[in-house]
Write a protein that holds these residues in place. Structure first.
Motif, PDB file in Angstrom:
ATOM      1  N   GLU A  34       0.766  -0.959   0.061  1.00 42.52           N
ATOM      2  CA  GLU A  34       0.132  -0.045  -0.212  1.00 42.52           C
ATOM      3  C   GLU A  34       1.191   1.072  -0.007  1.00 42.52           C
ATOM      4  OE1 GLU A  34      -2.220  -0.755   3.339  1.00 42.52           O
ATOM      5  OE2 GLU A  34      -3.908  -1.968   2.089  1.00 42.52           O
ATOM      6  N   TYR A  90       2.338   1.918  -3.426  1.00 49.00           N
ATOM      7  CA  TYR A  90       1.702   2.165  -4.277  1.00 49.00           C
ATOM      8  C   TYR A  90       1.224   3.617  -3.875  1.00 49.00           C
ATOM      9  CZ  TYR A  90      -3.189   1.894  -6.903  1.00 49.00           C
ATOM     10  OH  TYR A  90      -4.623   2.642  -7.900  1.00 49.00           O
ATOM     11  N   GLN A 131       1.437   6.712  -7.116  1.00 52.14           N
ATOM     12  CA  GLN A 131       0.345   7.563  -7.338  1.00 52.14           C
ATOM     13  C   GLN A 131       0.271   9.627  -7.270  1.00 52.14           C
ATOM     14  OE1 GLN A 131      -2.698   5.854  -4.855  1.00 52.14           O
ATOM     15  NE2 GLN A 131      -4.143   6.137  -6.869  1.00 52.14           N
ATOM     16  N   LEU A 171       1.746  -0.566 -11.144  1.00 49.98           N
ATOM     17  CA  LEU A 171       0.124   0.406 -10.588  1.00 49.98           C
ATOM     18  C   LEU A 171      -0.804  -0.898 -10.860  1.00 49.98           C
ATOM     19  CD1 LEU A 171      -0.596   3.930 -10.696  1.00 49.98           C
ATOM     20  CD2 LEU A 171      -0.047   2.938  -8.820  1.00 49.98           C
ATOM     21  N   LEU A 182       0.262  -4.048  -8.471  1.00 47.10           N
ATOM     22  CA  LEU A 182      -0.045  -3.609  -7.144  1.00 47.10           C
ATOM     23  C   LEU A 182      -2.051  -3.909  -7.042  1.00 47.10           C
ATOM     24  CD1 LEU A 182       2.729  -0.804  -6.943  1.00 47.10           C
ATOM     25  CD2 LEU A 182       2.672  -3.350  -6.385  1.00 47.10           C
ATOM     26  N   GLU A 183      -1.985  -3.240  -7.623  1.00 47.06           N
ATOM     27  CA  GLU A 183      -3.822  -3.111  -7.633  1.00 47.06           C
ATOM     28  C   GLU A 183      -4.363  -5.227  -7.338  1.00 47.06           C
ATOM     29  OE1 GLU A 183      -5.338  -0.984 -10.776  1.00 47.06           O
ATOM     30  OE2 GLU A 183      -5.452   0.654  -9.208  1.00 47.06           O
TER      31      GLU A 183
END
Length: 83
Positions: free
Chosen positions: A8, A11, A15, A31, A34-35
């Motif tokens: 998290e 991530y 962003q 991303l 990671l999602e």
């Protein structure tokens, strides 16, 4: 075992860099990976792949003159230690 908190954190860093420097295909792919890890779980190899994408993106951003490129290196380091 993947440490969710570190994923998290990475991530969030990615962003943030995307907002300040713009996005790159490598960042978008990282991303996405990671999602998936955050949603469904993942493996060490997923984090290694995302970390390499972030290192590649950091190199590109450095050459483009974005001062936040180093944050992507930190995010990559975080992912490498998240498993």
């Amino acid at each position: 075992m993947v440490y969710r908190r570190q994923v998290e954190e990475a991530y969030s860093i990615v962003q943030s860099v995307a907002k300040s420097c713009g996005t790159l295909p490598e960042m978008e792919e990282a991303l996405r990976v990671l999602e998936e890890v955050l949603s469904y779980g993942g493996f060490e190899s997923d984090l290694e792949y995302a970390a390499q994408l972030l290192r590649d993106a950091a190199d590109t951003l450095r050459y483009q003159g974005c001062l936040d490129w180093y944050s992507l290196v930190l995010a990559a380091d975080t992912l490498e230690h998240a498993s």
